[in-house]
Structures are given as C-alpha cells and as structure tokens.
Design an enzyme around this catalytic site. Structure first.
Site: not given
Length: 457
Positions: A377, A380
């Site tokens: 991600c 993230c």
C-alpha cells in the site's frame, strides 16, 4: 532518473505556434519563453538569495538548516488543490512542451515546489527551470554511496546555475543499524528495497513534508513495467506534503512524454553539462554499488539493480508506480525479497493471536497504538517514517506501538473485528477498555498522531 539517447542537431516539440530560441525549437499555443528568457531578463548565471530550505519536520534535529539555497520564490496564495483540478490540469498540459509544463509548475507553487535532482540527465529539468526565468529550488538525496563523479557533477551544476542544491541525508542511526545487522552489501541477497528505504525513501519523505509539490524527471519510456502511465502532473499517491494527509502533495513530470533521445538532443543543443559517467556507458545513475553500465541494445534501467526482476526497477521514490498486482502475497515486489515496512525495535509485530489477545483484554498494563497495514500500500509507505518516529518518541512512555499485517488471509478478520476500512487503519487500545478507538483523520504526521494519543490516554 536517467536515460540513453541518440543525437541530432535540434529538438522540436510540435505545436501550432512554434518559436526558436538559442538554437532550440520550442512550442506552445500561449507560452512565450523568450519573454522571460535569461537573455531578455539579463539574468546572470550566478544567482543567489535566501530561500526557504526544505524543512519537512521542523522539530527534528536532522531537519535541513535554512541556508542560502537555490533561488527565492514568493509564497503562492493558491493553497487548496482539489484532485479534479489536477486531473483537468493534466489533460490541459498533456501535449504541452516540457518548458511550458515547468513554467506552469513554478508559477503555480512558487517557493513550495522543488526539483528532485539525481545527478543524471534530469539536469534537463534545471535547464528548463532556468529558461523560464522564474526562481526555482533544487534538492537531492545524498545516500552516502553515490559515485565520486556524481558529487563532482553536483558541484558543476551549482556553479553553472548559481544555485545551492538542498541535500537530504539518511538518518545516521538507521544506517548504522542497517549495516551492523545486514552488512554493507545486503541488497545483493535480500533485494534493494530495505536499503533504499533507509537511504532514500525516508529522507525523501522528510523533504516532501516541507513542500506542496515536487518536480521529477520521470518518463514513460524509462521503465515500461512501472512508468508507462506516468502523467505530466498528478496527485502524488505515495507521499504527503506540508498540509499532511492523502492528496496533500502534487507531483510534476514535465518530460513524461519526451523520448530519451530527445532529452539528450536538448542537453547537447543547450550545451548543458552532464555527469561524466554517461560517457562510460552509464545511463540510469543511482548509488555506486547498484548501478553499472549497460551494453548496446540493453534498456537503460537494466543497469540498475541488475540482479533483480527487470519489471520492478523502482527504489521506492516512485512507489506509486507499482500496482498491487505486481506484488506477491508475501509483500515482496516481483520476488525481489522481503519488502515489509514499519520495521523498528520499538514497533511490535503482532501476529493474529497477538491482536486477538489485545481485543480480549479489558485491563491492560499499557495502552497500545497499532497500525493495520499492507506492504504494497503506497499510503502505508507514506506514513512509515512518521510512525517509526512516533514509536521512538513513545518508547518507555507506557504506550506500546504495534503493527498488524491485515491484507491477504487476514483481511476479512480485520474488516469484521478491527474496523478495517482501507489501508492504513490506526487503532488505539486504552488501558481499561477492550474496544479499540479508530483514528479518524487522514493526517498521519507525528504531531497529529501524538495529539490523538494524548487525548485518549
């Protein structure tokens, strides 16, 4: 940011209204580069003034100290940038010349935008910025492992344009821990991601936290596997800007649609200095241990991390180019080795039983803040540096910091039991409550996270 090309006498960018300047044919329906050209403005090559330096995290000791940097640009009033505005701007500029795109970027963001310079052929970006006649800033990541020729080239560029490049350095403690644990050449066995994360990605995050936009030398033909869809301007999908949160940073790629050989034609025509490594067969230039010359007929990115999969030649600076389907179930990019994130001695890696125990406990000894994440991600990755710093600040405070990988087989459980909506999701487990409280904001800087924790402790 680097490439290979063939020469010709001039480079032309198509337009309905072309214009020739200094032996180069530019074009735009409404852009008049000669009106602000260095000659017209009588701008000297040597220019200097006090500039607001990249200062991503003002409270950190390792922030860049304000200095006489590139060239001062006035603050810009236009602060809020909507996603749809950027998409429309990208459409409007899709067929524009690099010079026009650069001019628009500098006009729009003033001192809140900077050129990312790697010491390769993206010196073209600096020349374009100079040709606009506008003030501009330049920063570069000094990983500590660059070629000597690259450092010499930095000095040449500074003297040529009368600027001071703003250098960002990796955290010395993190580098020391990495080398002590893995050795100097871990990347040949484990993949380059971890080393690049410490030496390049985290310093870049700190730099970008002091900006609203940045300018890169990405081109579509550089890496067909990851850059074929690069837009001339986009909301950065992987990093945050000074306002914090998703969508707070804009990335400009003025040469996205330009072929590599045309970049080199431009450099030759304008007699722009280039890194001497290019004459030795280097095309895409990065750190010394991870870069080598390419053979005739090889793609330029084959000289970068040559021991890894050719389809994932990204160090993490443009992580948003990698799509989820290019990442396997173990969080590794195309089999290049482990690519886990939020790695710190102050962050507890929670297993499924561990997170279940947290859910069951109604009388904990310590409070916990935990991030639910997925290694692939980009959002993230964007908050990784802030979360690691948060963990360091909370060490010994009575608040434990954890992470739980919630993709793959764990996703259904996380959605049902842990309020997972999207990655990353941040939860706070108070001492005397079994029900975690979900962090509601998209701002994931250290100060915002600390305010959330302090309000609930």
């Amino acid at each position: 940011m680097a490439l290979a090309f063939t020469a010709s006498t001039t480079i032309a960018f198509s337009s309905s209204n072309s214009r020739t300047e200094q032996g180069l044919q530019f074009s735009s329906s409404n852009f008049q580069p000669s009106d602000r050209s260095p000659a017209a403005l009588n701008l000297p090559r040597k220019r200097s003034a006090a500039a607001k330096a990249l200062n991503a995290e003002p409270k950190r000791n390792d922030s860049i100290v304000p200095s006489a940097a590139t060239v001062f640009a006035p603050d810009v009033v236009d602060k809020a940038i909507e996603v749809e505005d950027i998409e429309r701007l990208a459409q409007d500029l899709e067929k524009a010349s690099p010079l026009e795109i650069m001019d628009k970027a500098l006009e729009k963001y003033g001192n809140d935008i900077a050129i990312a310079f790697s010491g390769a052929e993206d010196v073209a970006l600096i020349e374009y910025a100079y040709l606009t006649g506008r003030p501009f800033r330049v920063f570069s990541l000094d990983t500590g492992r660059l070629n000597p020729e690259t450092y010499k080239f930095f000095d040449t560029v500074e003297k040529r344009y009368g600027i001071r490049i703003e250098y960002m350095f990796p955290d010395a403690v993190e580098v020391q821990a990495l080398v002590r644990t893995k050795g100097l050449f871990l990347f040949y066995e484990d993949g380059h991601q971890e080393c690049c994360r410490v030496r390049k990605v985290r310093p870049l995050r700190r730099a970008l936290k002091g900006l609203r936009a940045w300018i890169t030398g990405q081109r579509k033909d550089q890496s067909p596997g990851t850059r074929s869809e690069v837009s001339v301007v986009q909301v950065d999908p992987a990093f945050e800007g000074m306002d914090g949160g998703i969508g707070s940073l804009v990335k400009w790629n003025p040469v996205a649609n330009v072929a590599g050989n045309d970049i080199w034609n431009f450099l030759r025509t304008m007699e722009v200095p280039v890194n001497t490594l290019h004459a030795q067969g280097y095309i895409s230039i990065g750190c010394e241990p991870c870069t080598r010359p390419v053979l005739p007929g090889q793609h330029e990115r084959e000289g970068r991390w040559w021991w890894e999969d050719a389809k994932a030649k990204e160090c993490g600076l443009h992580k948003g180019n990698l799509k989820e389907e290019n990442v396997n179930g173990n969080g590794s990019v195309n089999g290049n080795g482990s690519s886990d994130i939020f790695e710190s001695q102050n962050i507890v890696n929670l297993s499924r039983p561990g997170i279940e125990n947290l859910l069951k406990m109604e009388d904990r000894k310590d409070s916990w803040i935990t991030v639910l994440y997925a290694p692939w991600c980009p959002f993230c990755h964007a908050m990784e540096a802030s979360y690691v710093e948060l963990a360091n600040k909370l060490a010994g405070s009575g608040v434990k910091v954890g992470k739980f990988r919630a993709d793959g087989d764990q996703k259904a459980f996380a959605q049902q039991e842990l309020q997972l909506g999207s990655f990353p999701t941040i939860l706070f487990f108070r001492k005397h409550s079994s029900r975690p409280i979900k962090y509601p904001s998209e701002k994931r800087d250290v100060e915002s996270l600390m305010a959330f924790i302090n309000a609930l402790r």
